[in-house]
Design an enzyme around this catalytic site. Structure first.
Site, PDB file in Angstrom:
ATOM      1  N   PRO A  74      22.319  11.110  13.502  1.00  0.00           N
ATOM      2  CA  PRO A  74      22.066  11.891  12.288  1.00  0.00           C
ATOM      3  C   PRO A  74      21.135  11.102  11.372  1.00  0.00           C
ATOM      4  CG  PRO A  74      24.428  11.403  12.539  1.00  0.00           C
ATOM      5  CD  PRO A  74      23.699  10.723  13.646  1.00  0.00           C
ATOM      6  N   HIS A  75      20.239  11.812  10.722  1.00  0.00           N
ATOM      7  CA  HIS A  75      19.268  11.115   9.880  1.00  0.00           C
ATOM      8  C   HIS A  75      18.751  12.042   8.792  1.00  0.00           C
ATOM      9  CE1 HIS A  75      15.985  13.202  12.072  1.00  0.00           C
ATOM     10  NE2 HIS A  75      16.854  13.120  13.067  1.00  0.00           N
ATOM     11  N   CYS A  76      18.291  11.426   7.706  1.00  0.00           N
ATOM     12  CA  CYS A  76      17.712  12.201   6.610  1.00  0.00           C
ATOM     13  C   CYS A  76      16.918  11.268   5.702  1.00  0.00           C
ATOM     14  CB  CYS A  76      18.795  12.929   5.813  1.00  0.00           C
ATOM     15  SG  CYS A  76      19.945  11.854   4.943  1.00  0.00           S
TER      16      CYS A  76
END
Length: 159
Positions: free
Chosen positions: A69-71
């Site tokens: 997961p990344h942002c």
């Protein structure tokens, strides 16, 4: 090459071994808490919403039990990561439909597009190695989990 060192990127307090999360939602909440750290509930909530928004675009489950997961976050001062292994795998809608038990989350400053992509590419390469996945799954505490990840990262950069 990323400007973030692996040691700075993955601080000891952002590593959790054997978390019992039960769902993708709870995994993302746990990660948001680890990365937000002492910055408070508002920062944690914003981060959780950003991670969930990214997941709505498409699962970050890359297969073989791995999710990344990344942002990007406007209030993020430097790239930060969290590494969590799960006591029980959870459905992450991964590309291979396999449940996820290793989660490496990445948060970067809003304008760090190039570094974000470089870090994601590095992580995808590292996690494509079966030996690393096995080493991480064999870890029984956060210290050994972080050490195994940093060792693999350093070896890959030296190669």
């Amino acid at each position: 090459m990323s400007t973030a060192t692996p040691e700075a990127l993955l601080a000891p307090q952002r590593v959790l071994c054997g978390a019992d999360c039960g769902s993708k939602k709870r995994v993302l909440e746990t990660i948001a808490g680890l990365i937000a750290g002492t910055r408070g509930k508002d920062a944690e909530d914003r981060l959780c919403e950003s991670l969930n928004a990214r997941e709505r675009l498409g699962s970050t489950g890359i297969g073989e039990g791995i999710a990344i997961p990344h942002c990007r976050q406007p209030d993020c001062p430097a790239p930060m990561a969290a590494l969590v292994t799960l006591a029980r795998p959870v459905d992450f809608a991964a590309i291979d439909d396999a449940p996820v038990d290793i989660v490496f989350a990445l948060v970067v400053p809003e304008g760090a597009t190039d570094e974000h992509l470089r870090l994601l590419a590095r992580l995808a390469g590292l996690f494509s190695e079966a030996a690393l996945r096995e080493r991480l799954r064999a870890c029984r505490d956060g210290e050994s989990l972080r050490a195994a990840m940093l060792s693999a990262w350093t070896q890959a950069e030296a190669a």
